[in-house]
Design a protein around this motif. Structure first.
Motif, PDB file in Angstrom:
ATOM      1  N   PRO A  34       0.672  -1.164  -0.291  1.00 11.73           N
ATOM      2  CA  PRO A  34      -0.266   0.028  -0.358  1.00 11.73           C
ATOM      3  C   PRO A  34       0.889   1.088  -0.018  1.00 11.73           C
ATOM      4  CG  PRO A  34      -0.735  -1.689   1.459  1.00 11.73           C
ATOM      5  CD  PRO A  34       0.930  -1.959   0.530  1.00 11.73           C
ATOM      6  N   TYR A  35       0.400   2.039  -0.768  1.00  9.11           N
ATOM      7  CA  TYR A  35       1.211   3.382  -0.526  1.00  9.11           C
ATOM      8  C   TYR A  35       1.263   3.927   0.587  1.00  9.11           C
ATOM      9  CZ  TYR A  35       0.395   3.397  -6.027  1.00  9.11           C
ATOM     10  OH  TYR A  35       0.594   2.818  -7.448  1.00  9.11           O
ATOM     11  N   GLY A  36       0.231   4.423   1.359  1.00 12.45           N
ATOM     12  CA  GLY A  36       0.335   4.585   2.379  1.00 12.45           C
ATOM     13  C   GLY A  36       1.603   3.752   3.555  1.00 12.45           C
ATOM     14  N   ARG A  37       2.704   2.802   3.500  1.00  9.44           N
ATOM     15  CA  ARG A  37       2.547   2.194   3.766  1.00  9.44           C
ATOM     16  C   ARG A  37       4.144   2.212   4.065  1.00  9.44           C
ATOM     17  NH1 ARG A  37       0.275   0.253   8.594  1.00  9.44           N
ATOM     18  NH2 ARG A  37      -1.787  -0.816   7.993  1.00  9.44           N
ATOM     19  N   MET A  38       5.100   2.502   2.777  1.00 11.69           N
ATOM     20  CA  MET A  38       5.974   2.656   2.411  1.00 11.69           C
ATOM     21  C   MET A  38       7.007   3.871   3.602  1.00 11.69           C
ATOM     22  SD  MET A  38       5.729   3.346  -1.607  1.00 11.69           S
ATOM     23  CE  MET A  38       4.145   2.509  -2.291  1.00 11.69           C
ATOM     24  N   GLN A  39       7.861   3.348   3.167  1.00 12.05           N
ATOM     25  CA  GLN A  39       8.563   4.375   4.296  1.00 12.05           C
ATOM     26  C   GLN A  39       9.460   4.555   3.892  1.00 12.05           C
ATOM     27  OE1 GLN A  39       9.638   1.547   8.065  1.00 12.05           O
ATOM     28  NE2 GLN A  39       8.270   2.729   8.410  1.00 12.05           N
ATOM     29  N   GLN A  40      10.750   4.296   2.709  1.00 13.60           N
ATOM     30  CA  GLN A  40      11.950   4.337   1.802  1.00 13.60           C
ATOM     31  C   GLN A  40      11.549   3.820   0.915  1.00 13.60           C
ATOM     32  OE1 GLN A  40      15.847   3.458   4.085  1.00 13.60           O
ATOM     33  NE2 GLN A  40      15.053   5.170   5.701  1.00 13.60           N
ATOM     34  N   ILE A  41      12.522   4.873  -0.733  1.00 15.51           N
ATOM     35  CA  ILE A  41      12.120   4.268  -1.587  1.00 15.51           C
ATOM     36  C   ILE A  41      13.532   4.640  -2.453  1.00 15.51           C
ATOM     37  CG2 ILE A  41      10.984   4.702  -4.256  1.00 15.51           C
ATOM     38  CD1 ILE A  41       9.007   5.544  -2.916  1.00 15.51           C
ATOM     39  N   HIS A  42      13.855   3.325  -2.235  1.00 12.55           N
ATOM     40  CA  HIS A  42      15.952   3.090  -2.753  1.00 12.55           C
ATOM     41  C   HIS A  42      15.433   2.835  -4.752  1.00 12.55           C
ATOM     42  CE1 HIS A  42      17.147   3.173   1.100  1.00 12.55           C
ATOM     43  NE2 HIS A  42      16.566   1.916   1.361  1.00 12.55           N
TER      44      HIS A  42
ATOM     45  N   THR B 224       6.684   8.558  -3.887  1.00 11.12           N
ATOM     46  CA  THR B 224       6.858   9.153  -2.618  1.00 11.12           C
ATOM     47  C   THR B 224       5.893  10.039  -2.502  1.00 11.12           C
ATOM     48  OG1 THR B 224       9.801   9.325  -3.232  1.00 11.12           O
ATOM     49  CG2 THR B 224       8.881  10.869  -2.000  1.00 11.12           C
ATOM     50  N   ASP B 225       5.556  10.860  -3.574  1.00 10.58           N
ATOM     51  CA  ASP B 225       4.110  11.703  -3.532  1.00 10.58           C
ATOM     52  C   ASP B 225       2.751  11.214  -3.330  1.00 10.58           C
ATOM     53  OD1 ASP B 225       5.912  13.713  -4.365  1.00 10.58           O
ATOM     54  OD2 ASP B 225       5.095  13.487  -6.613  1.00 10.58           O
ATOM     55  N   LEU B 226       2.665  10.123  -3.935  1.00 10.46           N
ATOM     56  CA  LEU B 226       0.962   9.041  -3.371  1.00 10.46           C
ATOM     57  C   LEU B 226       1.806   8.527  -1.796  1.00 10.46           C
ATOM     58  CD1 LEU B 226       0.909   6.579  -6.240  1.00 10.46           C
ATOM     59  CD2 LEU B 226      -1.032   8.987  -5.136  1.00 10.46           C
ATOM     60  N   GLY B 227       2.914   7.873  -1.102  1.00  8.60           N
ATOM     61  CA  GLY B 227       3.274   7.891  -0.258  1.00  8.60           C
ATOM     62  C   GLY B 227       2.868   8.773   0.744  1.00  8.60           C
ATOM     63  N   ASN B 228       3.272   9.810   0.526  1.00  6.89           N
ATOM     64  CA  ASN B 228       2.880  11.156   1.486  1.00  6.89           C
ATOM     65  C   ASN B 228       1.239  12.228   1.306  1.00  6.89           C
ATOM     66  OD1 ASN B 228       5.656  11.786   2.083  1.00  6.89           O
ATOM     67  ND2 ASN B 228       6.003  12.897   0.241  1.00  6.89           N
ATOM     68  N   ALA B 229       1.046  11.647  -0.011  1.00  6.81           N
ATOM     69  CA  ALA B 229      -0.565  11.797   0.729  1.00  6.81           C
ATOM     70  C   ALA B 229      -1.154  11.127   1.703  1.00  6.81           C
ATOM     71  CB  ALA B 229      -1.004  11.496  -1.157  1.00  6.81           C
ATOM     72  N   LYS B 230      -1.124   9.458   1.069  1.00  4.73           N
ATOM     73  CA  LYS B 230      -1.631   8.239   1.781  1.00  4.73           C
ATOM     74  C   LYS B 230      -1.666   8.836   3.342  1.00  4.73           C
ATOM     75  CE  LYS B 230      -3.468   6.609  -1.397  1.00  4.73           C
ATOM     76  NZ  LYS B 230      -5.387   6.174  -2.292  1.00  4.73           N
ATOM     77  N   LEU B 231      -0.076   8.907   3.399  1.00  5.12           N
ATOM     78  CA  LEU B 231       0.091   9.063   4.894  1.00  5.12           C
ATOM     79  C   LEU B 231      -0.455  10.737   5.696  1.00  5.12           C
ATOM     80  CD1 LEU B 231       2.210   7.614   7.086  1.00  5.12           C
ATOM     81  CD2 LEU B 231       3.514   9.335   6.211  1.00  5.12           C
TER      82      LEU B 231
END
Length: 164
Positions: free
Chosen positions: A102-110, A154-161
């Motif tokens: 899930p996009y909201g669960r991503m902490q880092q993207i390498h 990163t954008d989707l993860g921040n938005a979901k968070l």
């Protein structure tokens, strides 16, 4: 052949140039391992019969060729799909894996790229979540696609968070 996991989902394939990178890496491994087996056979041939020493070389060579072919088959099923709420990553031939992050669960993207992958304009994207079991890696995509994917995730993860 049996149906693969989530065959109805239109997964994006990795870049065809990744096959060339894998062939080069496996050719190097083949040469090094076979060379080491030949050196070992020359050293132990006075202790064991010659057919045993050279049999070891043949077995090592055959295992390297088998691993090479298996790796090239694995490349065919690697894929990813960007759904509305999660990223799906598919891999595996015999043991098929579908990783849903899930996009909201991503902490880092390498995004990483070694010298050989960089020469071919490729990169690897790896997602890090709080779970140690998550193995969401997408190897062998173009560097431009990797950067686009990194920015989007990163954008989707921040938005979901922010929505939590």
């Amino acid at each position: 052949m049996t149906k693969l996991i989530a065959d109805e989902i239109p997964f994006r394939r990795i870049d065809p140039r990744y096959r060339t990178v894998e062939m080069i890496v496996h050719a190097i491994v083949l040469v090094v391992c076979t060379g080491a087996a030949v050196a070992a056979a020359l050293l132990i041939r006075s202790v064991v019969p010659a057919y045993v020493a050279w049999g070891i070389v043949i077995v090592v060579f055959a295992l390297c060729v088998w691993a090479w072919r298996l790796s090239l088959r694995r490349i065919k099923v690697l894929g990813y799909f960007e759904a509305s709420d999660e990223l799906l990553v598919r891999k595996g031939i015999m043991f098929q894996h579908l990783t849903v992050v899930p996009y909201g669960r991503m902490q880092q993207i390498h995004v990483s790229s070694g010298p050989l992958m960089r020469h071919y304009g490729l990169a690897k994207v790896q997602l890090v979540t709080a779970s140690s079991d998550t193995d969401a890696r997408i190897p062998g995509i173009s560097a431009e696609e990797a950067e686009r994917l990194r920015k989007k995730l990163t954008d989707l993860g921040n938005a979901k968070l922010e929505g939590l």
